[in-house]
Design a protein around this motif. Structure first.
Motif, PDB file in Angstrom:
ATOM      1  N   VAL A   1      34.146  19.628  -3.416  1.00 42.34           N
ATOM      2  CA  VAL A   1      33.842  20.850  -2.680  1.00 42.34           C
ATOM      3  C   VAL A   1      34.582  22.037  -3.294  1.00 42.34           C
ATOM      4  CG1 VAL A   1      34.127  22.017  -0.452  1.00 42.34           C
ATOM      5  CG2 VAL A   1      33.296  19.660  -0.534  1.00 42.34           C
TER       6      VAL A   1
ATOM      7  N   ALA B   1      31.356  23.350   7.857  1.00 45.76           N
ATOM      8  CA  ALA B   1      30.197  22.454   7.811  1.00 45.76           C
ATOM      9  C   ALA B   1      30.199  21.520   9.019  1.00 45.76           C
ATOM     10  CB  ALA B   1      30.204  21.659   6.515  1.00 45.76           C
TER      11      ALA B   1
ATOM     12  N   VAL C   1      28.708  16.523   4.533  1.00 43.13           N
ATOM     13  CA  VAL C   1      28.889  16.892   3.130  1.00 43.13           C
ATOM     14  C   VAL C   1      29.116  15.625   2.314  1.00 43.13           C
ATOM     15  CG1 VAL C   1      30.159  18.319   1.487  1.00 43.13           C
ATOM     16  CG2 VAL C   1      29.932  19.083   3.865  1.00 43.13           C
TER      17      VAL C   1
ATOM     18  N   ARG D   1      21.850  18.360   6.690  1.00 48.09           N
ATOM     19  CA  ARG D   1      21.644  18.522   8.133  1.00 48.09           C
ATOM     20  C   ARG D   1      20.480  17.631   8.513  1.00 48.09           C
ATOM     21  NH1 ARG D   1      18.926  23.369  11.188  1.00 48.09           N
ATOM     22  NH2 ARG D   1      19.233  22.688  13.322  1.00 48.09           N
TER      23      ARG D   1
ATOM     24  N   TYR E   1      25.070  19.196   0.892  1.00 48.99           N
ATOM     25  CA  TYR E   1      25.188  19.424   2.327  1.00 48.99           C
ATOM     26  C   TYR E   1      23.924  18.887   2.987  1.00 48.99           C
ATOM     27  CZ  TYR E   1      28.826  22.870   1.099  1.00 48.99           C
ATOM     28  OH  TYR E   1      29.950  23.502   0.616  1.00 48.99           O
TER      29      TYR E   1
ATOM     30  N   VAL F   1      26.884  19.588  10.003  1.00 44.93           N
ATOM     31  CA  VAL F   1      26.423  19.320   8.639  1.00 44.93           C
ATOM     32  C   VAL F   1      27.333  18.284   7.982  1.00 44.93           C
ATOM     33  CG1 VAL F   1      26.098  20.335   6.341  1.00 44.93           C
ATOM     34  CG2 VAL F   1      25.416  21.612   8.391  1.00 44.93           C
TER      35      VAL F   1
END
Length: 388
Positions: A12, A75, A82, A107, A105, A80
């Motif tokens: 990230v 997130a 990751v 969702r 990412y 969400v």
């Protein structure tokens, strides 16, 4: 939020670093072995890499673990998930491509069955014919068990997503924005449906607004998540052609729906002229993807399948199996053998059998779809299979 692993935090952090796009990240990680090793490298070692100057090194030093932790918190607050390249849950097909996103990412939910996916792209300003064709194809492919992938744009993309949803199937939308931005805004309702019946995915950090240059970058992910890409309607300047180029670079299948020569389909006609596979319906796609599907090296090596093996014009009984078990590929034979005679078993049981598992999820799921098309297997409620 659970404590992120060091690998996820480093991925990230690298993804947040200004000036480090997919190609630069690939070079850095290819040289040092991992995002964590990139940040641990000395400045002098970083500068020895071609294309890595003081500006990139400075950006790497300014992006901190604290930035990564804040991004992961944002997130998580948005619901969400990751994922990182090489980590659990990362799509195996996408991991194969050059410049695979270091971070994804999500969702919604990605499942192993999404390894059997087909992408569909085309014009944002499509004709009624184009939208109707995309919807029909998506419905048929979703009913056959394929996940439909597109970019949630206006026109063909939206028709593809909606067709899959109408069939009760799964669909994935790949966006060029952060997960907290829906683009175009009029697709907020569609986005909710997709997240509930599949997933929205992006490689871009939270807060990323739509920017023209990010859409071609996004398109490589659409192709990367899929076994092949269908081009429904596109002019020569259509952004959908970026997805086709990525598909060829990734050795994915390229299918094209023919269009009128005077109606904004020049991009489709050019692709057909260059050797893409012409399709008329979902059966053409499924037949081409079945079992040991081809992985073309260049556009010129693609072969057209005009009318090949079309039982509708040959007088063959459409209810009869198209091939005998002796003509099955190795993966098809293994999948068929994993379904006991007289019993119904779940798809997961078949996928986890030792004989099938060796082929990988993508090939195995495509083989199951082919066995259904050959009428050797029948899908039952509860995602179970039985022999016909």
């Amino acid at each position: 939020m659970s404590e992120p692993t060091p690998e996820l935090r480093a991925a990230v952090r690298l993804n947040l670093t200004p000036g480090v796009g997919p190609r630069t990240a690939e070079v850095l990680c290819g040289t040092f072995g991992s995002p964590a090793a990139v940040f641990a490298a000395a400045d002098a070692d970083l500068r020895r890499i071609s294309g890595i100057g003081a500006k990139v090194v400075g950006a790497l030093r300014r992006t901190t673990e604290r930035d990564a932790d804040e991004e992961l918190r944002r997130a998580a607050d948005a619901g969400v998930t990751v994922l990182h390249l090489g980590g659990p849950g990362y799509p195996p097909l996408l991991a194969e491509i050059p410049t695979a996103p270091r971070v994804l990412y999500v969702r919604g939910t990605l499942t192993p069955n999404d390894a059997a996916a087909i992408a569909m792209v085309g014009s944002r300003r499509c004709s009624t014919y184009g939208a109707r064709t995309a919807g029909t194809l998506a419905r048929s492919l979703a009913r056959a068990g394929l996940t439909v992938v597109s970019g949630m744009a206006l026109g063909i993309d939206a028709a593809a997503h909606r067709g899959a949803l109408e069939a009760g199937g799964r669909t994935l939308a790949v966006t060029a924005t952060g997960m907290d931005t829906v683009y175009p805004p009029q697709h907020r309702g569609l986005a909710e449906e997709i997240a509930a019946n599949g997933a929205i995915v992006t490689e871009f950090p939270m807060g990323q607004a739509p920017t023209r240059g990010l859409f071609p970058q996004r398109n490589r992910v659409i192709a990367g998540l899929s076994l092949g890409v269908i081009l429904v309607e596109a002019g020569r300047k259509s952004g959908a052609l970026h997805t086709i180029r990525h598909a060829l670079e990734q050795n994915r299948e390229v299918f094209v729906v023919p269009g009128r020569i005077d109606d904004g389909c020049d991009g489709c006609l050019d692709a057909l002229r260059d050797g893409a596979t012409l399709i008329r319906d979902a059966d053409d796609v499924l037949a081409d993807l079945g079992g040991e599907w081809k992985r073309p090296q260049t556009a010129s090596q693609l072969s057209l399948t005009l009318g090949a093996g079309d039982n509708r014009e040959s007088g063959v009984d459409p209810a009869a199996p198209k091939e005998s078990p002796r003509s099955l590929s190795d993966v098809e034979a293994a999948a068929l053998a994993a379904v006991p005679v007289g019993e119904a078993v779940s798809v997961d049981v078949v996928m986890e059998s030792e004989a099938v598992e060796q082929f990988g999820p993508g090939r195995a799921l495509a083989a199951l779809t082919t066995l259904e098309m050959k009428r050797l297997l029948r899908r039952l409620p509860g995602n179970r299979l039985e022999r016909t």
